[in-house]
Enzyme design. Structure first.
Site, PDB file in Angstrom:
ATOM      1  N   GLY A  31     -78.371  27.273  24.732  1.00  0.00           N
ATOM      2  CA  GLY A  31     -77.559  27.311  25.950  1.00  0.00           C
ATOM      3  C   GLY A  31     -76.433  28.320  25.902  1.00  0.00           C
ATOM      4  N   HIS A  37     -80.180  36.321  26.429  1.00  0.00           N
ATOM      5  CA  HIS A  37     -81.192  35.284  26.691  1.00  0.00           C
ATOM      6  C   HIS A  37     -82.033  35.664  27.909  1.00  0.00           C
ATOM      7  CE1 HIS A  37     -78.011  32.655  24.721  1.00  0.00           C
ATOM      8  NE2 HIS A  37     -79.079  32.423  23.974  1.00  0.00           N
ATOM      9  N   GLN A  61     -78.607  22.303  12.405  1.00  0.00           N
ATOM     10  CA  GLN A  61     -78.542  23.683  11.900  1.00  0.00           C
ATOM     11  C   GLN A  61     -77.106  24.151  11.684  1.00  0.00           C
ATOM     12  OE1 GLN A  61     -80.638  25.412  15.470  1.00  0.00           O
ATOM     13  NE2 GLN A  61     -79.214  27.089  15.146  1.00  0.00           N
ATOM     14  N   LYS A 152     -81.099  40.285  17.505  1.00  0.00           N
ATOM     15  CA  LYS A 152     -79.732  40.111  16.983  1.00  0.00           C
ATOM     16  C   LYS A 152     -79.745  39.151  15.795  1.00  0.00           C
ATOM     17  CE  LYS A 152     -76.656  37.350  17.822  1.00  0.00           C
ATOM     18  NZ  LYS A 152     -75.628  36.525  17.345  1.00  0.00           N
ATOM     19  N   SER A 188     -73.545  37.296  22.349  1.00  0.00           N
ATOM     20  CA  SER A 188     -73.759  36.043  21.623  1.00  0.00           C
ATOM     21  C   SER A 188     -72.960  34.962  22.335  1.00  0.00           C
ATOM     22  CB  SER A 188     -73.238  36.217  20.186  1.00  0.00           C
ATOM     23  OG  SER A 188     -72.947  34.968  19.617  1.00  0.00           O
ATOM     24  N   ARG A 190     -71.291  32.832  21.016  1.00  0.00           N
ATOM     25  CA  ARG A 190     -70.016  32.681  20.302  1.00  0.00           C
ATOM     26  C   ARG A 190     -68.934  33.630  20.843  1.00  0.00           C
ATOM     27  NH1 ARG A 190     -70.817  29.718  15.564  1.00  0.00           N
ATOM     28  NH2 ARG A 190     -73.003  29.417  15.140  1.00  0.00           N
TER      29      ARG A 190
HETATM   30  O1  PAF Z   1     -81.025  31.110  18.032  1.00  0.00           O
HETATM   31  C1  PAF Z   1     -80.761  29.981  18.479  1.00  0.00           C
HETATM   32  O2  PAF Z   1     -80.159  29.838  19.544  1.00  0.00           O
HETATM   33  C2  PAF Z   1     -81.173  28.761  17.700  1.00  0.00           C
HETATM   34  O3  PAF Z   1     -81.088  28.983  16.335  1.00  0.00           O
HETATM   35  C3  PAF Z   1     -82.592  28.236  18.072  1.00  0.00           C
HETATM   36  C4  PAF Z   1     -83.643  29.258  17.715  1.00  0.00           C
HETATM   37  C5  PAF Z   1     -82.651  27.938  19.561  1.00  0.00           C
HETATM   38  C6  PAF Z   1     -82.899  26.951  17.318  1.00  0.00           C
HETATM   39  O4  PAF Z   1     -81.998  25.931  17.626  1.00  0.00           O
END
Ligand code: PAF
Length: 283
Positions: A31, A37, A61, A152, A188, A190
């Site tokens: 998201g 994206h 993660q 990236k 990104s 972030r």
């Molecule tokens: O790159 C990301 O946004 C995440 O690592 C992914 C691939 C959606 C897995 O949660």
């Protein structure tokens, strides 16, 4: 456009659509969607009959719980952005973590060789097992023909490629070019945490990669490292976490120029506590 919140509903729809033998494209995301994206989504629209975007901030993660808590999330704005690209895109936004992890959210352990031991793997222990665990689940649910990821996160694309080779040989992986802002900073989610001023300053990250491309083979690796550290840290607010040059296929470290090997530079910089990563093919 459908927005599906429950895995059980998603599976029903996918089962029905399978009859149409649609070529399914999946763009997995966490998201806070940006142009990067959306470029993956456009690529999926061009190559597939049915496009799904998943939005799920995968807790396992994140090796740092603070990072997970702070990770930006704005599903309504994401839905609008997707809608503006095309009304033919389907969204899967799990209602809760349980939709993906019915029991405890725990990472599986994968064997990725050195791919998850260096750079991001070293700095963020367990990160890639967490990524691979959620992707394995999503690939099992969607059974996509194509999956789309951004260059990236190059190290992540190698992990995905290995996961696909080992477990999902029918899936084809498409890696799409990094999208940058006008200062060269790779887009990104972030970046949303960075004040505008920093987004400008952080253009020096891509400048450093270009400098590496220009000087690879001319300067010693040690000198290149020093030059890049000085360039990045000239701004008091930036800290170089790593700069490395590695074989882009297997991430073995750079030894010497060899025309049969494609070397890629990888960089991670901390700006106001935010980790920013980027990479560039050098040779
Ligand atoms: O790159 C990301 O946004 C995440 O690592 C992914 C691939 C959606 C897995 O949660």
């Amino acid at each position: 456009m459908s927005v599906i919140r429950k895995t059980i509903d998603l599976k029903k729809i996918l089962r029905l659509n399978k009859i149409k033998r649609n070529k399914i494209g999946l763009v997995p995301t966490m998201g806070t969607l940006h142009e990067g994206h959306l470029s993956l989504v456009n690529e999926a629209l061009e190559n597939c009959d049915e496009v799904w975007v998943s939005i799920f901030v995968n807790p396992i993660q994140f090796n740092d719980p603070k990072d997970f808590k702070l990770y930006p999330s704005d599903p309504n704005s994401d839905i609008k952005k997707i809608h503006s690209v095309s009304k033919d895109i389907n969204l899967f936004i799990p209602k809760s973590v349980r939709e993906i992890y019915p029991a405890n959210p725990i990472s599986e352990k994968f064997d990725f060789g050195i791919l998850d031991k260096v750079m991001e793997g070293e700095q963020r222990p367990g990160h890639f097992n967490g990524v691979a665990t959620v992707l394995k689940k999503l690939f099992e649910i969607f059974e996509p023909n194509h999956v789309f990821f951004g260059e990236k996160d190059y190290q992540q694309t190698l992990i995905v490629s290995k996961l696909i080779d080992n477990l999902f040989p029918k899936i084809s992986l498409m890696v799409c070019p990094t999208i940058r802002n006008e200062n060269g900073l790779a887009l990104s989610s972030r970046n949303n945490h960075l004040p505008k001023k920093y987004q400008k300053i952080c253009g020096v990250i891509f400048e450093s990669l270009l400098l590496a491309k220009e000087n690879c083979g001319k300067m010693s690796y040690l000198d290149l490292n020093k030059t890049i550290k000085t360039k990045i840290e000239k701004s008091n607010s930036l800290k170089l976490e790593y700069f490395e040059v590695r074989n882009e296929k297997n991430l073995e470290p750079f030894t010497q120029i060899n025309k049969n090997i494609r070397y890629r530079a990888f960089i991670c910089v901390r700006a106001k506590g935010i980790r920013l990563i980027d990479n560039l093919l050098l040779t």
